[in-house]
Write a protein that holds these residues in place. Structure first.
Motif, PDB file in Angstrom:
ATOM      1  N   TYR A 187      35.426  44.724  53.604  1.00  0.00           N
ATOM      2  CA  TYR A 187      35.308  43.276  53.713  1.00  0.00           C
ATOM      3  C   TYR A 187      34.419  42.836  52.565  1.00  0.00           C
ATOM      4  CZ  TYR A 187      34.864  38.610  55.637  1.00  0.00           C
ATOM      5  OH  TYR A 187      34.925  37.236  55.805  1.00  0.00           O
ATOM      6  N   THR A 188      35.011  42.179  51.562  1.00  0.00           N
ATOM      7  CA  THR A 188      34.254  41.900  50.347  1.00  0.00           C
ATOM      8  C   THR A 188      34.535  40.496  49.834  1.00  0.00           C
ATOM      9  OG1 THR A 188      33.610  42.856  48.200  1.00  0.00           O
ATOM     10  CG2 THR A 188      35.966  42.845  48.745  1.00  0.00           C
ATOM     11  N   THR A 189      34.018  40.214  48.657  1.00  0.00           N
ATOM     12  CA  THR A 189      34.041  38.857  48.105  1.00  0.00           C
ATOM     13  C   THR A 189      34.522  38.870  46.653  1.00  0.00           C
ATOM     14  OG1 THR A 189      31.810  38.948  47.192  1.00  0.00           O
ATOM     15  CG2 THR A 189      32.014  38.355  49.532  1.00  0.00           C
ATOM     16  N   ILE A 190      34.290  37.768  45.980  1.00  0.00           N
ATOM     17  CA  ILE A 190      34.610  37.657  44.560  1.00  0.00           C
ATOM     18  C   ILE A 190      33.982  38.785  43.753  1.00  0.00           C
ATOM     19  CG2 ILE A 190      32.639  36.161  44.131  1.00  0.00           C
ATOM     20  CD1 ILE A 190      34.210  34.695  42.025  1.00  0.00           C
ATOM     21  N   ALA A 191      32.944  39.411  44.290  1.00  0.00           N
ATOM     22  CA  ALA A 191      32.295  40.520  43.595  1.00  0.00           C
ATOM     23  C   ALA A 191      33.290  41.616  43.243  1.00  0.00           C
ATOM     24  CB  ALA A 191      31.167  41.088  44.452  1.00  0.00           C
ATOM     25  N   ALA A 236      47.665  38.011  48.978  1.00  0.00           N
ATOM     26  CA  ALA A 236      46.281  38.425  48.746  1.00  0.00           C
ATOM     27  C   ALA A 236      46.160  39.146  47.408  1.00  0.00           C
ATOM     28  CB  ALA A 236      45.799  39.326  49.875  1.00  0.00           C
ATOM     29  N   LYS A 237      47.135  39.995  47.097  1.00  0.00           N
ATOM     30  CA  LYS A 237      47.125  40.695  45.808  1.00  0.00           C
ATOM     31  C   LYS A 237      47.272  39.709  44.653  1.00  0.00           C
ATOM     32  CE  LYS A 237      49.258  44.397  43.130  1.00  0.00           C
ATOM     33  NZ  LYS A 237      49.192  43.615  41.889  1.00  0.00           N
ATOM     34  N   ALA A 238      48.180  38.746  44.806  1.00  0.00           N
ATOM     35  CA  ALA A 238      48.372  37.750  43.746  1.00  0.00           C
ATOM     36  C   ALA A 238      47.094  36.953  43.523  1.00  0.00           C
ATOM     37  CB  ALA A 238      49.530  36.829  44.092  1.00  0.00           C
ATOM     38  N   ALA A 261      44.794  36.969  40.103  1.00  0.00           N
ATOM     39  CA  ALA A 261      44.479  35.715  39.416  1.00  0.00           C
ATOM     40  C   ALA A 261      42.974  35.556  39.225  1.00  0.00           C
ATOM     41  CB  ALA A 261      45.047  34.531  40.194  1.00  0.00           C
ATOM     42  N   GLU A 262      42.192  35.969  40.206  1.00  0.00           N
ATOM     43  CA  GLU A 262      40.737  35.875  40.091  1.00  0.00           C
ATOM     44  C   GLU A 262      40.211  36.808  39.008  1.00  0.00           C
ATOM     45  OE1 GLU A 262      38.131  33.952  42.307  1.00  0.00           O
ATOM     46  OE2 GLU A 262      39.914  32.885  41.630  1.00  0.00           O
ATOM     47  N   LYS A 282      40.939  35.271  35.759  1.00  0.00           N
ATOM     48  CA  LYS A 282      40.129  34.072  35.540  1.00  0.00           C
ATOM     49  C   LYS A 282      38.713  34.430  35.101  1.00  0.00           C
ATOM     50  CE  LYS A 282      38.372  30.012  38.060  1.00  0.00           C
ATOM     51  NZ  LYS A 282      38.518  29.211  39.304  1.00  0.00           N
ATOM     52  N   TRP A 283      38.096  35.414  35.778  1.00  0.00           N
ATOM     53  CA  TRP A 283      36.674  35.637  35.580  1.00  0.00           C
ATOM     54  C   TRP A 283      36.336  36.638  34.488  1.00  0.00           C
ATOM     55  CZ3 TRP A 283      33.970  31.886  37.141  1.00  0.00           C
ATOM     56  CH2 TRP A 283      34.296  31.189  38.325  1.00  0.00           C
ATOM     57  N   GLU A 284      37.203  37.595  34.221  1.00  0.00           N
ATOM     58  CA  GLU A 284      36.865  38.582  33.198  1.00  0.00           C
ATOM     59  C   GLU A 284      36.632  37.943  31.822  1.00  0.00           C
ATOM     60  OE1 GLU A 284      39.574  41.886  33.285  1.00  0.00           O
ATOM     61  OE2 GLU A 284      38.449  42.861  34.898  1.00  0.00           O
ATOM     62  N   PRO A 285      37.454  36.965  31.386  1.00  0.00           N
ATOM     63  CA  PRO A 285      37.155  36.316  30.096  1.00  0.00           C
ATOM     64  C   PRO A 285      35.837  35.554  30.096  1.00  0.00           C
ATOM     65  CG  PRO A 285      39.438  35.945  30.733  1.00  0.00           C
ATOM     66  CD  PRO A 285      38.755  36.525  31.919  1.00  0.00           C
ATOM     67  N   ILE A 286      35.481  34.944  31.222  1.00  0.00           N
ATOM     68  CA  ILE A 286      34.199  34.228  31.313  1.00  0.00           C
ATOM     69  C   ILE A 286      33.048  35.210  31.162  1.00  0.00           C
ATOM     70  CG2 ILE A 286      32.703  32.900  32.858  1.00  0.00           C
ATOM     71  CD1 ILE A 286      35.017  31.299  31.696  1.00  0.00           C
TER      72      ILE A 286
END
Length: 326
Positions: free
Chosen positions: A92-96, A302-304, A308-309, A312-316
């Motif tokens: 059970y995890t998050t955006i992390a 959920a995989k999609a 997408a996340e 989105k976040w790796e370039p930032i």
């Protein structure tokens, strides 16, 4: 007919995909461990325990929470990555999870290949708060001040590479590449103490954490990172309506299992999760915590979402030069 019996009937429906493709005896005889890689009593743990308790009514075995912290979420995630592929252990995890690969280049597991997403449980937007002494009341005033004073102001976060840190960096990027100094803290309590004193004038926080400071008038709400205003903070405008088009940034909660877990087991856990997230008591409780509840997630959706996340976040993370250590 009592409520427990009604839920029992729902559990039978939740298990139908599993029972139709495999014998329920294939399910492990021990309780299902829900590993939460965050500290007990924290916001992720509180929601995870609520869901775990309710899931126990829809699966063959009781779901018990196990908090495994360390190196961010690395220790707990590794436990699940290397667990049996039989439904006995879930994460059970998050955006992390979406930023693990970018923050930790030498992980003992692959956060994509070693996990199978099961269900997205919900998304929690964030609110940017400022100390009144900053003298701004909305996003455009804040941006103008920061644009006129590049590198002069600091903002706090609850930790390097966390959701609020990433969301703030994304906002600065989307607002035209603003230069604001990041000051990470060990947790939101320590960060908020300095924001309340005015020492650090800006912070982004999960919406539920921001609400008490808004209610007491100690800090000003500049904007919320969602496309709609929150019903529990209706006076805080979205960044989208203040000119930062389509700006959204959430922390989110998701259930994953080790990659290679049989599809019938994944479907059964998914169905149980959706039934929990559909319960009025659960939805009301999580809405109070400002979560946008998801009750129709599939393993594919959920995989999609996770893919997408990550995109989105790796370039930032790369553009801001963010690492696990600062």
């Amino acid at each position: 007919m009592n409520r427990r019996h009604v839920l029992g009937l729902g559990a039978a429906g939740a298990l139908a995909p599993f029972a139709s493709q495999a014998q329920t005896s294939a399910w492990p005889t021990q309780p299902t461990r829900m590993v939460i890689p965050f500290a007990a009593g924290g916001p992720t743990d509180v929601v995870g325990r609520l869901i775990a308790d309710r899931m126990s009514e829809f699966l063959p075995q009781r779901v018990v929470v196990e908090n495994r912290t360390g190196s961010g979420v690395v220790i707990g995630s590794e436990v699940v990555a290397k667990a049996p592929k039989d439904g006995s252990v879930v994460l059970y995890t998050t955006i992390a999870h979406a930023v693990l690969r970018a923050l930790f280049p030498r992980l003992p597991f692959d956060p994509i290949a070693d996990f199978a997403p099961v269900a997205l449980c919900g998304q929690i937007p964030m609110i940017m708060l400022v100390h009144p002494s900053l003298g701004v009341s909305n996003a455009q005033e804040l941006f103008a001040l920061l644009r006129a004073n590049p590198g002069k102001y600091d903002y706090a976060s609850s930790g390097n590479g966390g959701a609020v840190h990433l969301a703030t960096e994304l906002l600065w990027h989307e607002a035209g590449g603003l230069r604001v100094n990041h000051v990470p803290y060990r947790g939101s309590s320590a960060a908020m103490a300095d924001v309340l004193s005015g020492r650090i004038p800006i912070i982004m926080d999960v919406a539920a954490g921001a609400l008490p400071y808004l209610a007491r008038g100690e800090l000003r709400g500049i904007g919320i990172s969602d496309m709609q205003r929150s019903p529990v903070a209706p006076n805080v405008p979205t960044f989208n309506e203040q000119g930062v088009r389509n700006f959204v940034a959430y922390t989110w909660h998701m259930i994953l299992v080790p990659s290679g877990t049989p599809a019938p087991i994944i479907q059964a856990i998914n169905a149980a999760t959706n039934r929990v997230m559909s319960q009025e008591l659960v939805r009301n409780r999580l809405r109070d915590l400002t979560m946008n509840v998801v009750s129709d997630s599939t393993p594919d959706s959920a995989k999609a979402f996770l893919d997408a996340e990550i995109a989105k976040w790796e370039p930032i993370i790369r553009s801001a030069g963010i690492t696990a250590n600062g």
